[in-house]
Every structure is written in C-alpha cells, then in structure tokens.
Design an enzyme around this catalytic site. Structure first.
Site, PDB file in Angstrom:
ATOM      1  N   ASP A  50       0.789  -1.226   0.000  1.00  0.00           N
ATOM      2  CA  ASP A  50       0.000   0.000   0.000  1.00  0.00           C
ATOM      3  C   ASP A  50       0.826   1.284   0.000  1.00  0.00           C
ATOM      4  O   ASP A  50       0.338   2.316  -0.398  1.00  0.00           O
ATOM      5  CB  ASP A  50      -0.971   0.020   1.188  1.00  0.00           C
ATOM      6  CG  ASP A  50      -0.247  -0.147   2.523  1.00  0.00           C
ATOM      7  OD1 ASP A  50       0.992  -0.145   2.528  1.00  0.00           O
ATOM      8  OD2 ASP A  50      -0.930  -0.286   3.544  1.00  0.00           O
ATOM      9  N   ARG A 287      -4.916   4.484   6.583  1.00  0.00           N
ATOM     10  CA  ARG A 287      -5.166   4.282   5.147  1.00  0.00           C
ATOM     11  C   ARG A 287      -6.379   5.061   4.679  1.00  0.00           C
ATOM     12  O   ARG A 287      -7.050   5.717   5.449  1.00  0.00           O
ATOM     13  CB  ARG A 287      -5.373   2.782   4.912  1.00  0.00           C
ATOM     14  CG  ARG A 287      -4.095   1.971   5.044  1.00  0.00           C
ATOM     15  CD  ARG A 287      -3.503   1.766   3.676  1.00  0.00           C
ATOM     16  NE  ARG A 287      -4.487   1.146   2.820  1.00  0.00           N
ATOM     17  CZ  ARG A 287      -4.633  -0.179   2.648  1.00  0.00           C
ATOM     18  NH1 ARG A 287      -3.809  -0.994   3.247  1.00  0.00           N
ATOM     19  NH2 ARG A 287      -5.576  -0.652   1.871  1.00  0.00           N
ATOM     20  N   TYR A 295       0.538  -3.784  11.307  1.00  0.00           N
ATOM     21  CA  TYR A 295       1.548  -4.847  11.198  1.00  0.00           C
ATOM     22  C   TYR A 295       1.848  -5.283  12.619  1.00  0.00           C
ATOM     23  O   TYR A 295       2.256  -4.464  13.446  1.00  0.00           O
ATOM     24  CB  TYR A 295       2.822  -4.318  10.561  1.00  0.00           C
ATOM     25  CG  TYR A 295       2.737  -4.136   9.070  1.00  0.00           C
ATOM     26  CD1 TYR A 295       2.772  -5.238   8.216  1.00  0.00           C
ATOM     27  CD2 TYR A 295       2.652  -2.866   8.512  1.00  0.00           C
ATOM     28  CE1 TYR A 295       2.711  -5.071   6.836  1.00  0.00           C
ATOM     29  CE2 TYR A 295       2.593  -2.692   7.141  1.00  0.00           C
ATOM     30  CZ  TYR A 295       2.616  -3.796   6.313  1.00  0.00           C
ATOM     31  OH  TYR A 295       2.557  -3.628   4.957  1.00  0.00           O
TER      32      TYR A 295
HETATM   33  P1  FAD Z   1       3.379  -9.747  -7.527  1.00  0.00           P
HETATM   34  O1  FAD Z   1       2.587  -8.588  -7.083  1.00  0.00           O
HETATM   35  O2  FAD Z   1       3.435 -10.931  -6.648  1.00  0.00           O
HETATM   36  O3  FAD Z   1       2.795 -10.152  -8.929  1.00  0.00           O
HETATM   37  C1  FAD Z   1       3.086 -11.347  -9.558  1.00  0.00           C
HETATM   38  C2  FAD Z   1       1.996 -11.654 -10.556  1.00  0.00           C
HETATM   39  O4  FAD Z   1       2.396 -12.763 -11.328  1.00  0.00           O
HETATM   40  C3  FAD Z   1       0.666 -12.009  -9.900  1.00  0.00           C
HETATM   41  O5  FAD Z   1      -0.365 -11.291 -10.508  1.00  0.00           O
HETATM   42  C4  FAD Z   1       0.554 -13.519 -10.145  1.00  0.00           C
HETATM   43  O6  FAD Z   1      -0.780 -13.933 -10.326  1.00  0.00           O
HETATM   44  C5  FAD Z   1       1.344 -13.679 -11.408  1.00  0.00           C
HETATM   45  N1  FAD Z   1       1.956 -15.001 -11.565  1.00  0.00           N
HETATM   46  C6  FAD Z   1       2.594 -15.728 -10.641  1.00  0.00           C
HETATM   47  N2  FAD Z   1       3.039 -16.867 -11.165  1.00  0.00           N
HETATM   48  C7  FAD Z   1       2.684 -16.861 -12.462  1.00  0.00           C
HETATM   49  C8  FAD Z   1       2.868 -17.760 -13.528  1.00  0.00           C
HETATM   50  N3  FAD Z   1       3.513 -18.891 -13.358  1.00  0.00           N
HETATM   51  N4  FAD Z   1       2.362 -17.443 -14.727  1.00  0.00           N
HETATM   52  C9  FAD Z   1       1.675 -16.283 -14.919  1.00  0.00           C
HETATM   53  N5  FAD Z   1       1.488 -15.402 -13.937  1.00  0.00           N
HETATM   54  C10 FAD Z   1       1.982 -15.672 -12.721  1.00  0.00           C
HETATM   55  N6  FAD Z   1       4.253  -5.049   0.254  1.00  0.00           N
HETATM   56  C11 FAD Z   1       4.170  -3.970   1.006  1.00  0.00           C
HETATM   57  O7  FAD Z   1       4.817  -2.984   0.683  1.00  0.00           O
HETATM   58  N7  FAD Z   1       3.362  -3.948   2.112  1.00  0.00           N
HETATM   59  C12 FAD Z   1       2.621  -5.039   2.464  1.00  0.00           C
HETATM   60  O8  FAD Z   1       1.921  -5.039   3.465  1.00  0.00           O
HETATM   61  C13 FAD Z   1       2.669  -6.174   1.692  1.00  0.00           C
HETATM   62  N8  FAD Z   1       1.959  -7.264   2.000  1.00  0.00           N
HETATM   63  C14 FAD Z   1       2.013  -8.358   1.206  1.00  0.00           C
HETATM   64  C15 FAD Z   1       1.257  -9.452   1.514  1.00  0.00           C
HETATM   65  C16 FAD Z   1       1.284 -10.549   0.695  1.00  0.00           C
HETATM   66  C17 FAD Z   1       0.446 -11.733   1.039  1.00  0.00           C
HETATM   67  C18 FAD Z   1       2.103 -10.560  -0.450  1.00  0.00           C
HETATM   68  C19 FAD Z   1       2.136 -11.725  -1.374  1.00  0.00           C
HETATM   69  C20 FAD Z   1       2.870  -9.460  -0.744  1.00  0.00           C
HETATM   70  C21 FAD Z   1       2.837  -8.354   0.080  1.00  0.00           C
HETATM   71  N9  FAD Z   1       3.604  -7.230  -0.197  1.00  0.00           N
HETATM   72  C22 FAD Z   1       3.524  -6.149   0.572  1.00  0.00           C
HETATM   73  C23 FAD Z   1       4.570  -7.229  -1.267  1.00  0.00           C
HETATM   74  C24 FAD Z   1       4.072  -6.611  -2.513  1.00  0.00           C
HETATM   75  O9  FAD Z   1       2.756  -7.013  -2.776  1.00  0.00           O
HETATM   76  C25 FAD Z   1       5.023  -7.079  -3.578  1.00  0.00           C
HETATM   77  O10 FAD Z   1       6.329  -6.682  -3.238  1.00  0.00           O
HETATM   78  C26 FAD Z   1       4.684  -6.537  -4.933  1.00  0.00           C
HETATM   79  O11 FAD Z   1       3.384  -6.898  -5.281  1.00  0.00           O
HETATM   80  C27 FAD Z   1       5.679  -7.092  -5.922  1.00  0.00           C
HETATM   81  O12 FAD Z   1       5.238  -6.913  -7.195  1.00  0.00           O
HETATM   82  P2  FAD Z   1       5.547  -7.990  -8.317  1.00  0.00           P
HETATM   83  O13 FAD Z   1       4.855  -7.461  -9.504  1.00  0.00           O
HETATM   84  O14 FAD Z   1       6.993  -8.231  -8.356  1.00  0.00           O
HETATM   85  O15 FAD Z   1       4.896  -9.356  -7.835  1.00  0.00           O
END
Ligand code: FAD
Length: 704
Positions: A50, A287, A295
């Site tokens: 967030d 928020r 947290y």
């Molecule tokens: P992600 O947001 O994880 O996106 C990955 C995407 O790839 C997803 O849409 C998924 O569906 C897709 N995907 C996965 N595997 C495949 C595949 N094999 N084929 C096709 N698509 C696939 N950050 C904060 O700053 N504060 C928080 O409180 C916080 N809480 C979190 C709680 C949880 C449960 C999680 C999982 C993450 C949290 N984060 C938090 C971290 C933050 O959400 C991530 O750092 C951020 O979303 C990273 O972005 P990303 O695009 O790298 O990965």
C-alpha cells in the site's frame, strides 16, 4: 490433438503485478509489440502492498497518473514513536516528518495495490490503443532460449509455451471467500494467506497438469525477442531459468490486518512505530476510507525445526489479540476487516537478474523482504521502470543491445541495499526495547529512531545512485587495489573510463545533478507563455533521451556565442541528434533538447534570442513553444531558483544528458560536444551521416 498456434511477439511479460504492469506501461508508451499474461483471472482488489514512495509518485507522474493516486490516497505526514517508559507503559516518545522535508515534490502516500494496478491498466489501455491488455488465466509451461541467436537483433530466440486455464482453475482462493459473504468480524474476510510466504507449495505444475488432462492441445507457442518474468516471489520464470534466491528466513513472524479500528489510542491516524515492553511491536499505517493497516509481531507463533511456521494456527483473532496486548492500556477493537495475512520475515536476493540479456527477472521474483518499510511494490515497479525502456528501445533498434547489461548492474545493487536495509530495520523493529543502557539483548530506542531517520531517505527511493556504464558516464566507485591498480565495483563493462579527476570537474558544473541519480525537480517558467512547471514534468516517460541545455545568461554576447556554437554542432548532419534519429522521424523523436536559461524572462524573446534548434519548426504546426524555459520568478507560484538548486553557474550554464527514466547520464560544458557525442554513440544505434532526412531541424525540411 490439435496443433498449438504459433506467433511472434517482441516482448512477452509474465505476471501482471506492479512490476509486470510497469513493464507493460513502458511498452505501451514506446509503441512496442508486447503481450502480458497472468495466471490469475483477476487483479488484486484488497490488501498486499500500500505504501507509495516519493520516487514511485515521480514515476507515476512521468507516466501520467500520479494525480489519481495523489487524490485517492491517504497522505502520510508524521511518524510517531511509542516506547515503554520506566513504568513499562507505552507512551509517545518522538514525532518526525514521514517524508524528509524538501526531498521531492511528492510525499509518501498509502493506497491499496488494487487501485494502483487499476491506474496502470487504464494507462496501458490508453497508450497502447488497447493493443496491450492483460491476458488472464494464462501461464507458461515451458521456456527455452536459443543462445546461438542471442546476439542477433532480428531473431526471436526465446520460445515460450503458454497454457490457458479455465475460469475455475485461474480463480484465486480469496475470490471464493469474497463471494461467500460479508466482511464483518464474523463473516468471511479476504484472506491473503494464499499468497503469503508461509504457504509454500507451488501450484503451477498442478494447474498445468489439470489443464492438460482436460485439453491436451490447449497451448500456444510464442516466439519472443525478450521475456520479462514478473511472476512474484515464487517466480516460475526464475525456476525455469534455474536461478536462485539467496538469503535466509528469520524467526520473526508478523501478521497484517486492514481494519476500521474502534479505539482510544490517540495516534491511530498517524503512522506509528510501537515497541511494547514485553508483548512485541506494532506498526500503524493509516489508510484511505477509514481503514488502518496494522503490522503485528506474533510472538506466540514460532517456526518449527524445519524453519517454517504452522499457518493453520494463524487466525485474525490470534493476530488481533496480539495487537490488543501491544497497545494496552489503550483499547482497540473492530467490526470491519478488509483483509489479513501473515508472513515470516526473510531477506533474499536473486543470484542473476537475466539470462543472455533475453530473459529478465524483476520485482519480487528477484528480491523478497519484510513489507513493513513499504518497499516491495515500490522497488518492484522501479526495477521495471529501469528495465522497460531499455528493452523497448533495443527491440525498436534505437539503442544498442549492450545497454541491457546495465539492468543487472544497476538493479542488483539496489536489491542488495534493500535487503541489507531491511535486515537491519526488521531486527530493530522485532527486537524487545532495551530496559537501560546495560541491556545488551534489547534494542536501543535511540538507535531505532536513528535507523528510522536514515531509513527514510533510502525508503524514499531517491538515494539510488547508479554506477558507471555506457549509460552513466562517471568515475567508478573506484577501489584502489593492493597493486596500485583501480578496480571499479558495481559497474558494468565500460567502453570509456573516466578518471576521478576529470569527472570531478564535470560534476562541478551541476553539483545538484549528481550523475547516476534521478534528475531533481525545481520550478521553471515556460519562456513563451510564462506558465510555471516543475521541470520534471517535462521529462515524460515516452522513451526519449533528453539533452538539457542550461544556456546561462543568453543576453551576454559571449555566452550567446557559446550557445550558438553548441547548436551549430547539433545541426550538423553527423551529430548524435541527427544520427540517432531514424530517417523521416521528427528531430526530437528520439532525443529531445530542452533549454533552461537564466536571463530575465521579460528581457528575452524566444524567436529572437534562441537558435531555431532549441524550438524546432514544423511546417504543419509551426514553432515548438514547449522546449525553452527560464529560471525566473512566477506570478503565482514563487521562484524555483533552479540554477542555484541545480548548482549550475548562472552565466555559463552547462549541458546535461538525461536517460528516458530521468536519471542523469552525463554532465559537461557547452564545449564538450564531442564527449556528449561519445555518450550517445556508446548507447544508441547511429544511422549513416548522409542518408538522413530528419524532419524539423534547423536547415532541414520545413524551416522558413
Ligand atoms: P506480484 O505482485 O506478486 O505479482 C506477480 C503476478 O504474477 C501475480 O499477478 C501472479 O498472479 C502472477 N503469476 C505468478 N506466477 C505466475 C505464472 N507462473 N504465470 C503467470 N502469472 C503468474 N508489500 C508492502 O509494501 N506492504 C505489504 O503489506 C505487503 N503485503 C504483502 C502481503 C502478501 C500476502 C504478499 C504476497 C505481498 C505483500 N507485499 C507487501 C509485497 C508486494 O505485494 C510485492 O512486493 C509486490 O506486489 C511485488 O510486485 P511484483 O509485480 O513483483 O509481484
């Protein structure tokens, strides 16, 4: 069985979280043929990340949607620290500004990840003319790189087999829960545990197996020039490449809850860091829509011998009662919970960020850490803000393939810094506060505050300083070796080395624009219409490099002569400006020249005092009035004092080259044209000097 269809695409993005969407946004803004797939059938609606840091907002502004985030978000202004007094009861011990004052034109805000993904989707749709949209329920089942074709610009050396899932197969468990009922305390609440790192089974193989038994032929073969794996912490792409994350999990387990709190705690609308004497720590993040994220350290849940915690024990009740204990004697309760999850703190970073400069990994796929400092989403988006334009411009034949190696040299270091920062921060946060100076096991609250203040600069994303490469011309973080030689650490392979001495002289021309850091922003006025602009607003994410000419005092004849000479060199058919621009394209389509001068606005005239090169003429649209700016006082918005703030001499000025992602790549004098030419020659594909009909420059088509 039916044969799978086959097709070519320039860029295939796997995963549509914040990182993947940022990559797709660059492709849309640069006009690259790209596809983006995600295994899930919907985007995120609640929970997860967030916090939006200053740098992310600057980036959103360059893409054109910072205003949407700014309006909807909750603004974080102050941090309050709460610690136990000598009686063991928590009390407010400090207040500090949430964002370091004067750091950016933006301050930290919070808004849920789902909204941010929405802004991206709208932006990508708009800029790609709806040609790039997330293909949902699609995931890769194999990936191969033909290494023999890795250096062939025309080749599509990466082959990915994609499989399409049914609606049911691609639905995240969270969705089924949401459908089940209200979000009240007793009803069903969105549970983020299915994406938490406490749940570790990989479901891709299972999904593919199921889908194959249903319809063995339901796959498609895609030949891509480049693939960007943004598929999160358990990245399938990373595993397919055989790359690993290095690092360790700690024993600290935290819960996260988004609730509307009912409480007598006085600082519930402030960001708070609370250390209780014995019950663990808590962070309060106020928020949007009356929500507050908590947290909460879970002292009662500990990992087993295998290092993993038992997730079945973790419930909203358990998490919330931990929060109540930490906040005692204040009371807190809730009726509405929007989302909750739990995670085990661990810091890991990828060993390698790319394979053959053809397949790249970004975001959580290459770094994971605790979420409390709000870094995950920000750093993940920033990875792709670094990578996207490079891939786009190389795929279009505008930049040389060699620039792609700077992705790893620039971003792996940031990831490493992030992991180190998080390690320190998480330890200080999860530790029990020291009872007194002799309490060596406890965490000193002074040290914590200090780390928080320092951490704030890092967390803003504005301390990033890229090392030397063919995109960043500066002396390396030179480390003298025992044998007297100099080794550059954290730098890409250099074609042109710059000595520390020479570089210091160049950097002295613009002390407020450190080479390797993002171009800071101050207000300047448009010369033609007097409207004030934050200069960064002129550095849009459209894939263009920029040359910023600090023209100095243009009314001084000697200085005017220097400016004229610089422009004559730009006009030359052999100049980088002409040679980097494909034939038939506008002269500013690849590199845009922007000017800031320091004479008085009312004593200068755009058409009289500035060479045409600085405000090119187009036979259909006339002069370009959006390229020359002045460092002068505005009617309504004060004085930006840009020359002073950029540390540039008001008489003599200087020249700065800026990358498409707003990082300063080169600084020099108006006479250093050849060196500037060398900068662009190092990273861009030059066309032959003769066969170039670039449009709109001085002396070329269209000038009256
Ligand atoms: P992600 O947001 O994880 O996106 C990955 C995407 O790839 C997803 O849409 C998924 O569906 C897709 N995907 C996965 N595997 C495949 C595949 N094999 N084929 C096709 N698509 C696939 N950050 C904060 O700053 N504060 C928080 O409180 C916080 N809480 C979190 C709680 C949880 C449960 C999680 C999982 C993450 C949290 N984060 C938090 C971290 C933050 O959400 C991530 O750092 C951020 O979303 C990273 O972005 P990303 O695009 O790298 O990965």
């Amino acid at each position: 069985t039916t044969q799978p269809t086959e097709s070519n695409v320039d860029v295939l993005i796997i995963g549509a979280g914040p990182a993947g969407l940022m990559a797709a946004a660059w492709m849309a803004h640069c006009g690259v043929r790209a596809r983006i797939v995600d295994k899930r059938n919907t985007k995120i609606f609640c929970g997860q990340a967030d916090g939006l840091q200053c740098r992310s907002l600057e980036i959103f502004d360059s893409l054109g949607f910072a205003d949407r985030a700014w309006k909807e978000a909750n603004h974080m202004i102050e941090i309050c620290m709460w610690n136990p007094g000598s009686d063991g009861v928590i009390r407010r011990s400090d207040r500090i500004p949430d964002t370091i004052v004067g750091l950016s034109r933006f301050q930290q805000i919070v808004l849920n990840q789902g909204r941010i993904e929405r802004f991206f989707l709208d932006n990508i749709k708009k800029h790609s003319g709806d040609s790039i949209h997330v293909e949902r329920g699609v995931l890769p089942e194999s990936l191969e790189i033909d290494a023999s074709k890795a250096d062939d610009d025309a080749a599509y050396p990466v082959t990915v087999r994609l499989r399409t899932l049914t609606e049911e197969e691609s639905a995240p468990p969270q969705q089924q829960q949401l459908a089940a009922g209200s979000k009240g305390k007793s009803g069903s609440v969105a549970d983020g545990m299915f994406r938490s790192n406490l749940v570790h089974e990989d479901d891709e193989d299972e999904l593919i197996r199921k889908s194959k038994t249903r319809d063995p032929g339901a796959s498609e073969i895609v030949h891509a020039k480049y693939v960007i794996g943004c598929d999160g912490a358990r990245s399938w792409t990373r595993r397919a490449l055989g790359f690993e994350l290095q690092g360790e999990a700690t024993d600290f387990i935290w819960g996260v809850m988004d609730v509307i709190p009912i409480t007598d705690f006085p600082d519930i609308r402030m960001r708070c860091a609370i250390h209780s004497a014995e019950n663990g720590s808590l962070m309060v993040i106020p928020r949007e829509n009356k929500l507050v994220r908590l947290y909460i350290q879970l002292k009662e849940v500990t990992p087993d011998a295998s290092g993993r915690a038992d997730r079945s024990k973790i419930t909203p009740d358990l998490i919330f009662s931990a929060a109540q204990k930490i906040l005692s004697p204040y009371k807190i309760d809730y009726e509405y919970c929007d989302w909750w999850t739990a995670y085990q703190i661990g810091q890991r970073v990828g060993t390698s960020f790319d394979a053959h400069s053809r397949v790249f990994l970004a975001g959580d796929a290459v770094h994971t850490h605790s979420p409390k400092a709000g870094q995950g989403m920000n750093v993940s988006m920033q990875d792709c803000f670094n990578l996207g334009w490079k891939v786009a411009l190389v795929a279009q034949g505008i930049c040389k393939r060699s620039i792609l190696s700077t992705y790893q040299s620039e971003r792996r270091r940031v990831a490493q810094d992030l992991i180190d920062f998080d390690h320190k921060f998480a330890k200080l946060f999860s530790g029990r506060p020291a009872k007194d100076v002799m309490d060596a096991e406890g965490v000193s609250m002074e040290e914590f505050k200090d780390a928080f203040l320092k951490g704030n600069l890092f967390a803003s994303g504005l301390s990033v300083n890229y090392g030397p490469s063919n995109l960043v011309v500066k002396a390396g973080d030179a480390v003298a070796q025992g044998d007297g030689s100099i080794k550059h650490v954290n730098s890409a392979k250099l074609e042109r080395e710059v000595s520390a001495e020479v570089f210091a002289k160049k950097q002295a021309l613009a002390t407020g624009l450190p080479v390797g850091m993002r171009f800071n922003s101050f207000k300047v006025l448009n010369q033609a219409c007097a409207r004030p602009w934050h200069f960064q607003e002129r550095l849009k994410a459209d894939g263009r490099f920029r040359v910023v000419l600090f023209a100095g005092n243009i009314l001084n004849p000697d200085q005017k002569e220097r400016v004229n000479r610089f422009c004559e060199q730009l006009d030359n058919q052999g100049s980088f400006l002409k040679r980097a621009t494909p034939p038939g394209k506008e002269v500013d389509s690849v590199i845009e020249v922007l000017t800031i001068h320091s004479a008085k606005r009312t004593e200068t005239e755009l058409l009289r005092d500035f060479p045409a090169t600085l405000h090119p003429y187009n036979e259909h649209t006339g002069w370009d009035y959006n390229k020359v700016f002045v460092d002068d006082v505005s009617y309504h918005e004060g004085f930006g004092d840009a020359y002073t703030n950029y540390g540039v001499d008001k008489e003599r000025g200087c020249v700065v080259a800026v990358r498409p992602d707003q990082y300063v790549g080169w600084v020099g004098d108006l006479e250093d044209f050849e060196d500037l030419q060398g900068y662009f020659e190092g990273c861009m594909v030059f066309r032959s000097a003769t066969a170039n009909g670039v449009n709109g420059a001085n002396g070329v088509k269209g000038l009256p």
